[in-house]
Design a protein around this motif. Structure first.
Motif, PDB file in Angstrom:
ATOM      1  N   PRO A 198       0.873  -1.039   0.075  1.00  0.00           N
ATOM      2  CA  PRO A 198       0.112  -0.200  -0.052  1.00  0.00           C
ATOM      3  C   PRO A 198       0.692   1.127   0.122  1.00  0.00           C
ATOM      4  N   GLY A 199       0.367   2.375  -0.839  1.00  0.00           N
ATOM      5  CA  GLY A 199       1.222   3.771  -0.566  1.00  0.00           C
ATOM      6  C   GLY A 199       2.500   3.601  -1.365  1.00  0.00           C
ATOM      7  N   GLU A 200       2.643   2.503  -2.369  1.00  0.00           N
ATOM      8  CA  GLU A 200       4.072   2.577  -3.007  1.00  0.00           C
ATOM      9  C   GLU A 200       4.054   3.465  -4.244  1.00  0.00           C
ATOM     10  N   ARG A 201       5.214   4.285  -4.469  1.00  0.00           N
ATOM     11  CA  ARG A 201       5.318   4.850  -5.577  1.00  0.00           C
ATOM     12  C   ARG A 201       5.902   4.173  -6.601  1.00  0.00           C
ATOM     13  N   GLY A 202       5.997   4.575  -8.000  1.00  0.00           N
ATOM     14  CA  GLY A 202       6.297   3.919  -9.072  1.00  0.00           C
ATOM     15  C   GLY A 202       7.914   3.310  -9.010  1.00  0.00           C
ATOM     16  N   ARG A 203       8.710   4.118  -8.626  1.00  0.00           N
ATOM     17  CA  ARG A 203      10.240   3.843  -8.394  1.00  0.00           C
ATOM     18  C   ARG A 203      10.434   2.868  -7.209  1.00  0.00           C
ATOM     19  N   GLU A 204       9.559   3.192  -6.000  1.00  0.00           N
ATOM     20  CA  GLU A 204       9.786   2.363  -4.971  1.00  0.00           C
ATOM     21  C   GLU A 204       9.310   0.820  -5.147  1.00  0.00           C
ATOM     22  N   ARG A 205       8.093   0.977  -5.962  1.00  0.00           N
ATOM     23  CA  ARG A 205       7.480  -0.282  -6.472  1.00  0.00           C
ATOM     24  C   ARG A 205       8.291  -1.366  -7.372  1.00  0.00           C
ATOM     25  N   LYS A 206       8.952  -0.499  -8.290  1.00  0.00           N
ATOM     26  CA  LYS A 206       9.998  -1.034  -9.347  1.00  0.00           C
ATOM     27  C   LYS A 206      11.150  -1.850  -8.500  1.00  0.00           C
ATOM     28  N   GLU A 207      11.723  -1.020  -7.630  1.00  0.00           N
ATOM     29  CA  GLU A 207      12.741  -1.501  -6.806  1.00  0.00           C
ATOM     30  C   GLU A 207      12.417  -2.709  -5.971  1.00  0.00           C
ATOM     31  N   GLU A 208      11.165  -2.804  -5.527  1.00  0.00           N
ATOM     32  CA  GLU A 208      10.690  -3.974  -4.438  1.00  0.00           C
ATOM     33  C   GLU A 208      10.160  -5.138  -5.320  1.00  0.00           C
ATOM     34  N   ASN A 209       9.867  -4.795  -6.573  1.00  0.00           N
ATOM     35  CA  ASN A 209       9.489  -5.981  -7.332  1.00  0.00           C
ATOM     36  C   ASN A 209      10.796  -6.564  -7.967  1.00  0.00           C
ATOM     37  N   CYS A 210      11.538  -5.734  -8.108  1.00  0.00           N
ATOM     38  CA  CYS A 210      12.875  -6.260  -8.610  1.00  0.00           C
ATOM     39  C   CYS A 210      13.641  -7.368  -7.451  1.00  0.00           C
ATOM     40  N   MET A 211      13.626  -6.889  -6.368  1.00  0.00           N
ATOM     41  CA  MET A 211      14.014  -7.740  -5.089  1.00  0.00           C
ATOM     42  C   MET A 211      13.236  -9.066  -5.229  1.00  0.00           C
ATOM     43  N   LYS A 212      12.004  -8.988  -5.188  1.00  0.00           N
ATOM     44  CA  LYS A 212      11.228 -10.089  -5.155  1.00  0.00           C
ATOM     45  C   LYS A 212      11.546 -11.135  -6.298  1.00  0.00           C
ATOM     46  N   ARG A 213      11.379 -10.622  -7.579  1.00  0.00           N
ATOM     47  CA  ARG A 213      11.719 -11.404  -8.558  1.00  0.00           C
ATOM     48  C   ARG A 213      13.362 -12.053  -8.350  1.00  0.00           C
ATOM     49  N   ARG A 214      14.109 -11.574  -8.009  1.00  0.00           N
ATOM     50  CA  ARG A 214      15.555 -11.991  -7.733  1.00  0.00           C
ATOM     51  C   ARG A 214      15.340 -13.152  -6.679  1.00  0.00           C
ATOM     52  N   ALA A 215      14.596 -13.023  -5.732  1.00  0.00           N
ATOM     53  CA  ALA A 215      14.525 -13.964  -4.592  1.00  0.00           C
ATOM     54  C   ALA A 215      13.702 -15.064  -4.963  1.00  0.00           C
ATOM     55  N   PHE A 216      12.654 -14.937  -5.867  1.00  0.00           N
ATOM     56  CA  PHE A 216      11.783 -15.562  -6.454  1.00  0.00           C
ATOM     57  C   PHE A 216      12.440 -16.775  -7.493  1.00  0.00           C
ATOM     58  N   ARG A 217      13.377 -16.061  -8.172  1.00  0.00           N
ATOM     59  CA  ARG A 217      14.087 -16.790  -9.135  1.00  0.00           C
ATOM     60  C   ARG A 217      15.322 -17.684  -8.366  1.00  0.00           C
ATOM     61  N   LEU A 218      16.047 -17.212  -7.455  1.00  0.00           N
ATOM     62  CA  LEU A 218      16.805 -17.926  -6.623  1.00  0.00           C
ATOM     63  C   LEU A 218      16.238 -19.231  -5.923  1.00  0.00           C
ATOM     64  N   ILE A 219      15.098 -19.129  -5.440  1.00  0.00           N
ATOM     65  CA  ILE A 219      14.155 -20.252  -4.757  1.00  0.00           C
ATOM     66  C   ILE A 219      13.865 -21.389  -5.798  1.00  0.00           C
ATOM     67  N   LEU A 220      13.299 -20.537  -6.994  1.00  0.00           N
ATOM     68  CA  LEU A 220      12.906 -21.447  -7.822  1.00  0.00           C
ATOM     69  C   LEU A 220      14.072 -22.615  -8.358  1.00  0.00           C
ATOM     70  N   ILE A 221      15.217 -21.787  -8.714  1.00  0.00           N
ATOM     71  CA  ILE A 221      16.210 -22.588  -9.151  1.00  0.00           C
ATOM     72  C   ILE A 221      16.818 -23.385  -8.191  1.00  0.00           C
ATOM     73  N   THR A 222      16.776 -23.085  -6.855  1.00  0.00           N
ATOM     74  CA  THR A 222      17.358 -24.102  -5.954  1.00  0.00           C
ATOM     75  C   THR A 222      16.225 -25.332  -5.807  1.00  0.00           C
ATOM     76  N   THR A 223      14.970 -24.908  -5.755  1.00  0.00           N
ATOM     77  CA  THR A 223      13.902 -25.894  -5.654  1.00  0.00           C
ATOM     78  C   THR A 223      13.928 -27.037  -6.881  1.00  0.00           C
ATOM     79  N   VAL A 224      14.128 -26.671  -8.255  1.00  0.00           N
ATOM     80  CA  VAL A 224      14.064 -27.296  -9.442  1.00  0.00           C
ATOM     81  C   VAL A 224      15.396 -27.852  -9.474  1.00  0.00           C
ATOM     82  N   THR A 225      16.411 -27.473  -8.902  1.00  0.00           N
ATOM     83  CA  THR A 225      17.877 -28.264  -8.649  1.00  0.00           C
ATOM     84  C   THR A 225      17.673 -29.343  -7.847  1.00  0.00           C
TER      85      THR A 225
END
Length: 282
Positions: A198-225
């Protein structure tokens, strides 16, 4: 070794089952073990050196990766003694059985801790920041190594007693437990990725989504591995329990998957540390 399976049903085979199990090591397996020895030792020692020197994100941020590399060195030792047995005929049964505990528990446990860390960073950032200092990670890794030690002793005793069914059940239960935790982290981070705070601005939302994507990719790679690592070995273990026959070819495939998958986390870390600039951005 021309046969694709080996039978253990006769009394003589049951008595000498350990020798039979190690006798099925083929020349392909030796190449795989040798690859792990010659590439694994320098890679993981280099990662430990980088983390201790603070080249990456610092000791605290990469402490679980540090412990994972230490565990991987134990797995490389297992490969080294397997190669020794192939060429010399000297079987270090207790040592090989002890090191199997790192293979069964060490790698999946520390991979699971890495996934939980990324899960907390995305879903519970306040809790993550609270327990971010190094002392909390040391406290967390202490029982983890105690569990690894218990697993090593358990694997050593079951190997000495030729109780391979108990070893396979022990192995399967741990895989299901760690896989379930990683799958939970994966699904939860994916749901958080689809939601915006809630209340996120465009730049803050983009940075947070980037962090979430990196975390998701790492967990996905680890689980598939982890799935690719253990599934062939689990199939081979179930087949052994049901038929008392060991599938040599499936074991070789599982061994290849296990060895190659052990380099996934090191490659990801070296890339984040800027040592593999030829890779695409992760």
């Amino acid at each position: 070794m021309n046969n694709s399976t080996m039978n253990f049903t006769t009394p003589e085979a049951s008595t000498n089952s350990t020798n039979h199990l190690f006798a099925i090591i083929t020349i392909l397996d030796i190449y795989i073990y040798s690859f792990n020895v010659f590439l694994g030792f320098p890679t993981h020692f280099y990662i430990i050196l980088l983390i201790v020197q603070g080249t990456g994100n610092g000791v605290a941020s990469d402490f679980f990766i540090l412990n994972l590399s230490v565990s991987e060195i134990g797995i490389c030792l297992n490969s080294l003694f397997s190669v020794f047995y192939y060429f010399t005929g000297v079987l270090y049964l207790r040592l090989l059985g002890f090191l199997l505990g790192l293979l069964v528990t060490g790698r999946p446990l520390f991979q699971c801790l890495i996934c939980v860390e990324r899960y907390l960073a995305v879903v519970h950032p306040v809790t993550f920041l609270k327990y971010k200092p190094l002392r909390y990670r040391v406290i967390c890794c202490t029982p983890a190594w105690i569990i690894c030690l218990g697993s090593c002793l358990c694997c050593m005793f079951t190997t000495e007693q030729f109780n391979y069914e108990l070893y396979i059940y022990f192995y399967l239960i741990q895989f299901l437990l760690f896989f379930s935790i990683q799958l939970f982290c994966l699904v939860t981070v994916l749901r958080a990725l689809k939601q915006s705070g809630p209340g996120e601005r465009g730049r803050e939302r983009k940075e947070e989504n980037c962090m979430k994507r990196r975390a998701f990719r790492l967990i996905l790679i680890t689980t598939v591995t982890m799935t690719n690592i253990y599934m062939p070995l689990i199939i081979s273990g179930f087949y052994f329990i049901l038929t008392q026959q060991f599938i040599v070819n499936l074991f070789s495939v599982g061994l290849l998957c296990f060895i190659l998958a052990g380099f996934v986390q090191p490659v990801l870390y070296l890339h984040r540390a800027g040592k593999l600039s030829c890779f695409c951005c992760f």
